[in-house]
Design a protein around this motif. Structure first.
Motif, PDB file in Angstrom:
ATOM      1  N   MET A   1       0.847  -1.173   0.000  1.00 23.12           N
ATOM      2  CA  MET A   1       0.000   0.000   0.000  1.00 23.12           C
ATOM      3  C   MET A   1       0.888   1.230   0.000  1.00 23.12           C
ATOM      4  O   MET A   1       1.836   1.318   0.758  1.00 23.12           O
ATOM      5  N   SER A   2       0.593   2.187  -0.847  1.00 23.97           N
ATOM      6  CA  SER A   2       1.296   3.466  -0.850  1.00 23.97           C
ATOM      7  C   SER A   2       0.662   4.354   0.196  1.00 23.97           C
ATOM      8  O   SER A   2      -0.260   5.099  -0.075  1.00 23.97           O
ATOM      9  N   SER A   3       1.152   4.239   1.395  1.00 23.53           N
ATOM     10  CA  SER A   3       0.605   5.019   2.492  1.00 23.53           C
ATOM     11  C   SER A   3       1.686   5.922   3.026  1.00 23.53           C
ATOM     12  O   SER A   3       2.824   5.501   3.214  1.00 23.53           O
ATOM     13  N   PHE A   4       1.349   7.156   3.237  1.00 20.27           N
ATOM     14  CA  PHE A   4       2.296   8.136   3.735  1.00 20.27           C
ATOM     15  C   PHE A   4       1.812   8.610   5.087  1.00 20.27           C
ATOM     16  O   PHE A   4       0.754   9.214   5.195  1.00 20.27           O
ATOM     17  N   GLY A  57      -8.096   9.616  10.544  1.00 16.08           N
ATOM     18  CA  GLY A  57      -7.347  10.718   9.951  1.00 16.08           C
ATOM     19  C   GLY A  57      -6.705  10.351   8.627  1.00 16.08           C
ATOM     20  O   GLY A  57      -5.842  11.059   8.124  1.00 16.08           O
ATOM     21  N   ILE A  58      -7.150   9.243   8.037  1.00 15.81           N
ATOM     22  CA  ILE A  58      -6.561   8.782   6.779  1.00 15.81           C
ATOM     23  C   ILE A  58      -7.318   9.361   5.594  1.00 15.81           C
ATOM     24  O   ILE A  58      -8.538   9.299   5.517  1.00 15.81           O
ATOM     25  N   VAL A  59      -6.555   9.921   4.653  1.00 19.31           N
ATOM     26  CA  VAL A  59      -7.087  10.423   3.391  1.00 19.31           C
ATOM     27  C   VAL A  59      -6.785   9.377   2.331  1.00 19.31           C
ATOM     28  O   VAL A  59      -5.655   8.882   2.244  1.00 19.31           O
ATOM     29  N   THR A  60      -7.793   9.036   1.523  1.00 19.59           N
ATOM     30  CA  THR A  60      -7.600   8.097   0.428  1.00 19.59           C
ATOM     31  C   THR A  60      -7.762   8.844  -0.884  1.00 19.59           C
ATOM     32  O   THR A  60      -8.738   9.577  -1.072  1.00 19.59           O
ATOM     33  N   LEU A  61      -6.789   8.667  -1.767  1.00 25.83           N
ATOM     34  CA  LEU A  61      -6.795   9.297  -3.081  1.00 25.83           C
ATOM     35  C   LEU A  61      -6.981   8.211  -4.130  1.00 25.83           C
ATOM     36  O   LEU A  61      -6.278   7.194  -4.107  1.00 25.83           O
ATOM     37  N   SER A  89      -2.485   6.339  -1.313  1.00 25.69           N
ATOM     38  CA  SER A  89      -2.566   6.706  -2.727  1.00 25.69           C
ATOM     39  C   SER A  89      -2.440   5.490  -3.640  1.00 25.69           C
ATOM     40  O   SER A  89      -2.085   5.624  -4.810  1.00 25.69           O
ATOM     41  N   ASP A  90      -2.734   4.289  -3.109  1.00 26.66           N
ATOM     42  CA  ASP A  90      -2.644   3.057  -3.902  1.00 26.66           C
ATOM     43  C   ASP A  90      -3.445   3.118  -5.191  1.00 26.66           C
ATOM     44  O   ASP A  90      -3.032   2.560  -6.200  1.00 26.66           O
TER      45      ASP A  90
END
Length: 97
Positions: A1-4, A57-61, A89-90
Motif C-alpha cells: 500500500m502506498s501510504s504516507f 485521519g486517513i485520506v484516500t486518493l 494513494s494506492d
C-alpha cells in the motif's frame, strides 16, 4: 500500500482550507475542503476522488493525475493539513510520463 504517514500537527487547519465553509465536521466536508485546498495550490484534482476517515485521519486518493509530479504535489499539499494522519494513494494512477 502506498501510504504516507503524516506527523504534522502544525499544518493548515482543514476547517479553514475552504473560505466558503465546507462542513468540516463531516468526512465529506473535510474531503471537499481538502479538494479545495489542493486546487487552490494549482494542483489538478479534476480526475481525483478524495475521501477522509475522521476516525483514523486517513485520506484516500483514487483516480488519475497526468504526471508523477502532480501526484507528489497533491500528497504533499494534503499531508500539510492539520488532522491528516496518513495518505493512501494506492489507487491514484499517473496517466502520463
Amino acid at each position: 500500500m502506498s501510504s504516507f504517514n503524516v506527523t504534522n500537527d502544525d499544518g493548515k487547519r482543514v476547517d479553514s482550507a475552504n473560505p466558503k465553509g465546507a462542513q468540516a465536521d463531516s468526512n465529506a466536508g473535510v474531503a471537499r475542503a481538502l479538494r479545495f485546498h489542493a486546487a487552490s495550490q494549482q494542483i489538478d484534482v479534476s480526475d481525483v476522488e478524495i475521501t477522509f476517515d475522521g476516525t483514523t485521519g486517513i485520506v484516500t486518493l483514487s483516480g488519475s493525475v497526468p504526471y508523477a509530479s502532480t501526484k507528489n504535489n497533491l500528497i504533499s499539499a494534503i499531508g500539510n493539513v492539520a488532522g491528516v494522519a496518513a495518505i493512501d494513494s494506492d489507487n491514484l494512477d499517473v496517466s502520463g510520463p
